[in-house]
Each structure stands twice: as C-alpha cells, then as structure tokens.
Design an enzyme around this catalytic site. Sequence first.
Site, PDB file in Angstrom:
ATOM      1  N   CYS B  91      -0.901  23.850 -37.666  1.00 61.94           N
ATOM      2  CA  CYS B  91      -1.606  25.064 -38.089  1.00 61.94           C
ATOM      3  C   CYS B  91      -0.681  26.079 -38.731  1.00 61.94           C
ATOM      4  CB  CYS B  91      -2.314  25.692 -36.906  1.00 61.94           C
ATOM      5  SG  CYS B  91      -3.280  24.523 -35.981  1.00 61.94           S
ATOM      6  N   CYS B 214     -14.576  29.519 -30.097  1.00 62.92           N
ATOM      7  CA  CYS B 214     -13.659  28.579 -30.744  1.00 62.92           C
ATOM      8  C   CYS B 214     -13.709  28.816 -32.248  1.00 62.92           C
ATOM      9  CB  CYS B 214     -14.092  27.141 -30.472  1.00 62.92           C
ATOM     10  SG  CYS B 214     -14.357  26.797 -28.727  1.00 62.92           S
ATOM     11  N   HIS B 337     -10.633  28.305 -40.142  1.00 61.97           N
ATOM     12  CA  HIS B 337      -9.238  27.889 -39.944  1.00 61.97           C
ATOM     13  C   HIS B 337      -8.907  26.626 -40.718  1.00 61.97           C
ATOM     14  CE1 HIS B 337      -5.415  27.301 -38.236  1.00 61.97           C
ATOM     15  NE2 HIS B 337      -5.736  26.680 -37.128  1.00 61.97           N
TER      16      HIS B 337
END
Lengths: 400, 393
Positions: B91, B214, B337
């Site tokens: 990430c 989430c 994301h």
Amino acid sequence: MRDVSIIGVGRSDFDREGSYMELSAEALQKAIADVKGENIFRTEDIEIAYFGCTTTIGTNAGQMVLASLDMLGPGVYNVENGFISGITALNGAWQDVASGLHDIVLVGGGGNFGADERGALTIDEIGKSWKLRKTKGPPYPRFFAQLARRYMKEYGITREQLAKVTVKNRKNGTLNPQAMFKQEMTLDEVLNSEMVVDPLTKYMCCPMVNGGAALILCDSKHAEYYQDRPVKIAACTITSGKAGVPYLESAYEATTRAAREAYRMVDPFFRARETIDVAQIHDAFSVTELIGYEALGFCNRGEGGKLIDEGLTELGGDLPVNTDGGAMSNGYVLGASDLAQVIECVYQLRGQAGDRQVPDAKWALTHIMGSGENGFCGGFGGRGFGPGGGYAVTVLQKQE
Amino acid sequence: MGKTTRDVCVIGVGMTEFRHRADSIVKIGVDAIQDALNDIPKLKLSDIQAVCCGSMGGGPMLGQRIMARTKDMIGQEGLTGVPITNWENMCTSGTCAFTAAYHDIAAGIHDIVMEVGVEKLGKGGLDFDASGKLTTTKGRGGGGGAPIAPMMFGLQARAHTQRFGTKREHLAMVSVKSREYARTNPNAQYRQQLTMDDVLNAKMTFDPLTMYMCCPTSTGGSCVILCAADIAKEFQDKPVKIDACVLKTSRGTPQLESGWDPNIRASREAYKIAGVGPEDIDVAQVHDCFAIAELMHYESMGFCELGKGGKFIEDGHPCKGGDKPINTDGGLISKGHPMGATGGAQIYELVHQLRGDAHNQVMPIPEVALQHNMGGGVGIGMAYCVNIFERGW
C-alpha cells in the site's frame, strides 16, 4: 552530494535450484560477513534497505528476506525494473547515501527464473508478470537474432566473432568458483550447437537461473573504518530508450547516452578506453556484448568484432570484459545478475579475484540493459529498441 | 538519518478520480500525469528529468509502459529516454516512489523528478491468486476463512477494546467523520453521508468491523512533481517543502503493539529530522485502511496518549472544525484505496491544504502537514512511511 563506497559484497551461486528467499538471504549474510569484524559492524547498523526484484516473486520481497534473517526494523524499499532491477536498487541506495539521509544502506536483489520448466522468457497475460515458457518463437532470441543479422550485414561481423564471445566468457567462467558452467567450450561447439534463431545458436544465448546478491554501502569518508579496501561508486546512471530512433541506431543510443552521462559524472574529460581496467558488459546474447563495446566507447562503430579477434577483451588483454564469465557462464537472473556484475568489479578492484585477477585494476565499469513489454519488444515488429526499457552504466573506482 | 544536502519541494500534484472503471492502467497513469501538468502550466513534460513509478500489481516495467504512451495521449512531444524506476511496497508503493524521487533530487543527481502512482483493482477484498499475483475477491479470503486484512485489523480492534475499553461507537465515528469530509471531494469514491446507525448496523465484515469501517478497493492514479528548492519558484509560486521522509518496517511485535511500534519509530524519526513535534502539525493524512487503524495512528503519531484514540475522536479533535483535522479528503475509507496511487493522493490533499485551495480548506491555512502511509498487515514487517511537509514560500 557525498561520495559513496561499497564496504561489503556477497552473492550466492547461480543455479537452477533454490528459492530467491534462501539465495538472497545467503548473499546478504555473506555481504555482512564481508564487512570488517563483529565489534566494528553489526546488523543493527543498517539503517535502510533497497531490494531489487521483478514481478515473478510476490509483493514485499525484501521484507520477506529480512524477516527470514530476523533483521526487520529498518525500512525496506522494493524496486522493480525488469532486467535492471538490481542496479536500480543500487542506484536508489546510492542516491540515498549521497543525499546525506542515511549512512549505511543495504542493497539486495534476487529472483527465481530457473525453477520453472525450462524455456524462453516471455511476458504472461497482458504484461502482468514474466514467465518461462517453451515456445517455437522465443521473443527475446528472435529479437536479438534480428538485431544480430542486421549488425552482421551492416558491419561485416561474422558468426565466428559472435561465437568467440561465448568462448571467451566460458573460459573466464572456469576460473570463477561461483559460476554455474565451469567447462570451456570450443568455437566449433558453439557454432555447431542447436540453432535457436539464426544466427544465434544455443550457446550464444544465456540460460535463466535462480540467484541472490547483496552489497552494503557507506559514505566514503567512513568507509575505511568498515573495510580495508573500499570501492567508490564514481557514477551510476540509468536511462530508458527514446522514441523514433532508427533501427540499428536504437541498439546503441540509450547505452551511449547512459555511458556518456556516467563518464561526465566522473570527470568531464573522462577517457573510458584508456582509463577503465576491467568491465562487465551485458551478454545475455553474444551480440549484445559486441554492440556494448562500441556503445560504451571502447572502440569505433562496427569494430566490436575486431576487438574480440585481437583478444583485447580476454583475460590478459588490455581491457578484460566479463571476467566472472558473464551471463554465459553464470546464467541470467533478473534482480541479481546486474548486482553480481558490480560484485565482480569490487573483487577485481580489491585484488580478490583469484585466478581471474586483472593486475592493478583501478577503474571498473558495468553495463546492463533490458526491457519488458515495450522497449525491445517494440522491435518485434521491426521497429527497433522502442521507448522504455532500462539501460544502466556504473563506474567503480578503487578508493585510495 | 540526517539532513539532506539540498532541499526539495513539491511543485505540482495531480490525480484522477478514484472509482472502478474499465480504463487501462496505462491510461489512468497518463491521466494523472496530465492533471499534474495542468497544475503547473509553466512546466513542460519534457522538463522532467526522471520518473519514479509506484504500483503494487501493475506488472513489469509499468513506468516505462506509461511514459511510452505520453506522446500519443498528452499531445506534447512526450517523455522518453529518461531514467524510469518502478517501486513496489504494497500500500505504500506510491509513497516509496515519491521518496525515491526525493532522494534523487536531494542527492543532486536530477533537478525535476516526477512520481506517478497507479493501480487498477476489481471490487471486493484484496487477495492473491495461486501464482502470487494481486487480485480481488468477492468471497472469502485465501485460507477459505474470513478475508485476511479485515481479520488482522478486526483482531487488533478486539485487543484494543479489551485493553482500553474502546467502543464500537468510536470506530463508527471514524467512518462518519470520513464521509463528512468526503462530501465535497470530487475525486472520492463514496460521497453519500452516513449516520452512526448506518455504520453500526451495516453488514459485518469481521466483528467488530462493519462494512463501512473498511476501506474499499479502487482504481485510480496520482502524480507528484518534485523539484530542487532553489529553482522551485520558477515554476510554482507556492512550492511545498519536504521536511522529512522516513520508512520503517515492523519487528514481529505482538498483535496490538504491532499497530504502534513501526509507526511510532517512523513518526519519531520524522519529527526529529523536521524539528517539529506532533503539536505543530496543522493537518494530517493517516492511513485509515480500517477504522481501528486510524484510532491507533492518532496514538502512534503522538496526537494523543496511547489508548486514548477513541476519546480523541469523541472530543472532536480530528473532525470538521476540530483543532487537529485528519484525513480531510475523506481518507481511504471514503476516497477509496488504489494502493499505488494512495500515497500520491494523500500528498495531493496536503499540498492543496498548505496552498490554501483545498475543497475542505482548514482554517487558518496550515503551515505544517504530516502524511502517514503504511503497507502490509499487522505484525509481519512491511512498510510504514511518515512524511512531513511545510510551506516553502
């Protein structure tokens, strides 16, 4: 910008066995052991790590290797750049130390390319990853054979001259205890082996293997504290191919640009041919070494064949090339082979190269290149080395 | 660790919107570059001297593939023949590429370097297929049980609750706050508002984390253009100076501690290099992949005491109008994301906050900003980045 030196090196044997994890960890331990004694250097002194690997192995590869040695804590950067992944990690680490941010930095690299079924290197599913696959038209040999044919036609290079590259490198490999192939080959054996793509025979192409390599860098001022014979990185440049360069010219252009930038970084009046004592040039295919001589400025355009005929690049010649046997003896592994070239130069400059030692070597050079989907592959349609790819030239100097 | 030999500034930022779409990963990368070039009209694409590309699952030599298309898609002469490197760190891939660009300029090798981060993902949870390649899955995770990432952070939330009495409501507040900020962000994947009840009664992913706690996977790109500080003013009136870039990995600490350890070490070092403290940070972006992660980052970054993350948000400090605005673009939970692009998107938001032209402008206009980005799971190493920025004019 600060000067940067190499204080520790280590590499695994390159072979078809083992995984990148074990091999990189082995290389890393060797590099740590290569730095002077226990009380002077500890693994905790490593402030940050750079790991070169390409997409055949999972994410966070560097962290996995450090975790297996229980060395986690410092940050790890993972770098991917196809054929030049290892040298790109070195480049990142060099810039890191040069900028003054960190003082002791670890560089690692490794890959798994021999464990799969044997075959040619291809790119799997719209550029997602590399894959070894048995195929009738292996893309890389096909491309480099096309280049070789054109090169031979343009400059009158012969098949024997191409074969001589393999003969020379296999001969050097016999002197390297870490090489995969330790048998010499005769000119006839190379020429009469199975034809992959005309004019490249089986032994004019390198095999794919597994392996790991590691180096430890430190700022030059303190390098002697850690290592009796530190080696300075005088220049390390990376570049990529330009669009719109004519076919044959494109095989030279990017390498020449990288070399020129590297030479300029060392000294505006750097004379490569006179100064460099030993060089490692990309020899995944024998034709790339000949073109490398010319692109790096060791001889004029078209005289690569003459250079090898005269024996100038053999051990004992004026400018020995691929003294560790190159990819012809070691095989090629994306992530580690390019670092292994640097490691060989370090051994040479330290005077630790054993039977293959070049006497009184002070300056060394490494050259590596490669590409994935575009770049060389732009050449599949006959368009030459397209934009993209990676080309790197590193100049190393014995630190006095 | 130390000061660099010369200062580096961010002169241009760009990003695409974050949402699932059919565009190719190369096109998304070029779009992000185009957006960054629009941000600094004085800079031509050909002024850029090197490119660092960040992506987790983009495949080999993605940077080269993107730059090869700039000529067709941007219209200027394109940019080929420059050094291109590709960085992968889960990430934090984008942030690591950014840091590499920073090192390059700080060392004095090049003067203008571009970072481009891009990722293309499907819907569902992150997973790896049999050959280790990155994919997403709608069903259960690799082991046949619960999806891996929510499980790791869910267990962390349970441990945090057990030790400090953090309530489920505290976790829900993170999601509600995130959507409040995201409402005005045109690039965010989810902009509709949520109430506490919506969050608490949503589908449970892994107890106590509900669906809205989430972050969603996403597709998008971001681009940051860096420049040596001494010439930055030629291109940009408001260059943003980089004070510190720090990367750490964790050391195999237990469940709960692993959420703090590498982040604390990274933030401490960053504060030391930058010569500031947590109290000086005017605006921050932290990696809120899950609601519990954001609460624990408040603690790790030193914004509040250890274990008081829940109280910190209850008192409204990181919320709209609070004194320590955090994730002002909606964070990962609302913005989405796409791993390689996340780091650049965080920098995008902070640069606009410092310039004073963000969609959710924090008042008074911030002077010092902190970016935190982490990659990988809990307790198994991976990458933890903390960067500090300040006004460079």
